[in-house]
Design a protein around this motif. Structure first.
Motif, PDB file in Angstrom:
ATOM      1  N   THR A   6      44.158  51.458  38.805  1.00 38.38           N
ATOM      2  CA  THR A   6      45.015  51.136  37.673  1.00 38.38           C
ATOM      3  C   THR A   6      45.162  52.364  36.797  1.00 38.38           C
ATOM      4  N   ARG A   8      43.793  52.866  34.166  1.00 41.47           N
ATOM      5  CA  ARG A   8      42.473  53.219  33.641  1.00 41.47           C
ATOM      6  C   ARG A   8      41.872  54.411  34.367  1.00 41.47           C
ATOM      7  N   TYR A  89      44.114  48.082  26.647  1.00 38.31           N
ATOM      8  CA  TYR A  89      44.215  47.501  27.987  1.00 38.31           C
ATOM      9  C   TYR A  89      44.884  46.136  27.910  1.00 38.31           C
ATOM     10  N   GLU A  92      44.646  43.625  30.973  1.00 39.28           N
ATOM     11  CA  GLU A  92      43.336  42.991  31.049  1.00 39.28           C
ATOM     12  C   GLU A  92      43.177  41.925  29.958  1.00 39.28           C
ATOM     13  N   GLY A 126      43.117  53.443  26.151  1.00 40.57           N
ATOM     14  CA  GLY A 126      43.887  52.682  27.126  1.00 40.57           C
ATOM     15  C   GLY A 126      45.382  52.930  26.992  1.00 40.57           C
ATOM     16  N   THR A 334      36.827  50.276  28.822  1.00 39.68           N
ATOM     17  CA  THR A 334      37.215  51.675  29.022  1.00 39.68           C
ATOM     18  C   THR A 334      36.363  52.362  30.078  1.00 39.68           C
TER      19      THR A 334
END
Length: 348
Positions: A6, A8, A89, A92, A126, A334
């Motif tokens: 992703t 991330r 995020y 999420e 993010g 994170t």
């Protein structure tokens, strides 16, 4: 199950644990300010290192992953939920709220009279911090219309983003040499896309956030610190102090506020339970619920910085520690951890 890469995986890592001020890994576009020589004890805004401590008195609460609609009581207030640090995020967060039955497949509030509290830190690190703020603002209106509520607390990253926008490269009296909000924001994961999309209504919303609230015996805070005691002897006084400081718009005063919000780990070591009690005795409640310090660090279990190590920390739920008086809610999203949404009270 195989992990899908992703955004991330390609962002600036959340924390670096090497010693020394400003130690970090850099990516293209990162701005690294010059190192300062020394920091007073407890001073953390311009550092990204979080030392690891092994603790034996923490209890990890396993949360049933099955998605069910938020339960609705026959009368009185609805069920209480808290959300840990989101840090941009958005995907999420949406998935976690849907799993708990708080929003539907279209991302709309579907939890009726449920009560939802965010513990702060919506942006930085993010990919979509402004998207997170927009979602929380919309859910606040939708929840209120349904007879529930969605509210949020002030985190240190809200103060950081406000300061970076208001004061930029204006030097502040950091107590350890020259510092600026802009440099600290970049160092701590500030995203250009967030700054580009930041609008006046976002700034106004952040500046009005409360710092402390007590709900159903839970004292809700962002940071695991006793620094809140510096702001007042009641919840109302603390919240008024924070708002008035932001209203005065003095760079040094806002920096001092931000500096105190960055303090952490007050509850984890010897005397941690007494530190929690000092807050509970002053502001009320029987347990503190906080974000800010990632659970993997409280556990002493830290994976790789870039989130690519599948053997990294596994966080499935909140952590209870400090003689059962503190509940940690930052699952370390994170760090490829879990964004936590938890109903209170916990069943132990």
């Amino acid at each position: 199950m195989e992990r899908t890469a992703t955004l991330r995986d390609f962002r600036v890592p959340a924390y670096v644990h090497e010693t020394g001020p400003y130690t970090q890994s850099t990516h293209p576009g990162d701005v690294v300010p010059p190192a300062e020589e020394a920091y007073p004890e407890g001073y953390t805004p311009t550092q990204r290192d979080l030392p690891v401590i092994n603790r034996g008195d923490t209890v990890q609460v396993t949360v049933d992953p099955v998605s069910v609609p938020a339960p609705q009581p026959a009368g009185g207030p609805g069920p209480l939920y808290v959300v840990g640090d989101v840090h941009g995020y958005l995907d999420e967060l949406v998935a976690a709220l849907q799993e708990k039955g708080l929003i539907d497949s279209a991302g709309r509030w579907c939890a009726g009279t449920a009560r939802l509290w965010f513990l702060g830190d919506f942006t930085d690190r993010g990919p979509d911090g402004i998207g997170v703020i927009d979602l929380v603002m919309r859910l606040s209106a939708e929840a209120a219309a349904a007879g529930g509520y969605c509210k949020a607390l002030m985190g240190n990253h809200e103060l950081l983003l406000l300061g970076a926008k208001r004061f930029g490269d204006t030097p502040v009296n950091s107590g350890a040499g020259t510092a600026t909000f802009q440099a600290a924001w970049l160092l701590n994961g500030g995203q250009k896309t967030d700054m580009d999309r930041l609008q006046d209504h976002h700034l106004q919303w952040m500046a009005r956030l409360d710092a402390v609230e007590e709900v159903d015996g839970h004292l809700l805070l962002h940071s695991d610190t006793t620094a809140y005691l510096d702001f007042g002897r009641s919840i109302e006084e603390v919240n008024d102090t924070v708002r008035e400081t932001l209203t005065r718009n003095d760079a040094d005063e806002v920096w001092d506020l931000f500096r105190k919000f960055t303090k952490r780990f007050s509850f984890r070591d010897e005397g941690g339970a007494d530190a929690v009690r000092s807050l509970l005795d002053t502001y009320g409640g029987t347990r503190v619920v906080h974000g800010h310090s990632p659970i993997p660090y409280l556990l002493g279990e830290v994976g790789s910085e870039d989130g690519g190590d599948e053997s990294g920390p596994v966080v499935e739920g909140p952590h209870v520690y400090a003689d059962g008086l503190a509940i940690a809610m930052d699952g370390g999203v994170t760090m490829a951890g879990k964004l936590l949404v938890q109903q209170l009270p916990l069943s132990m």
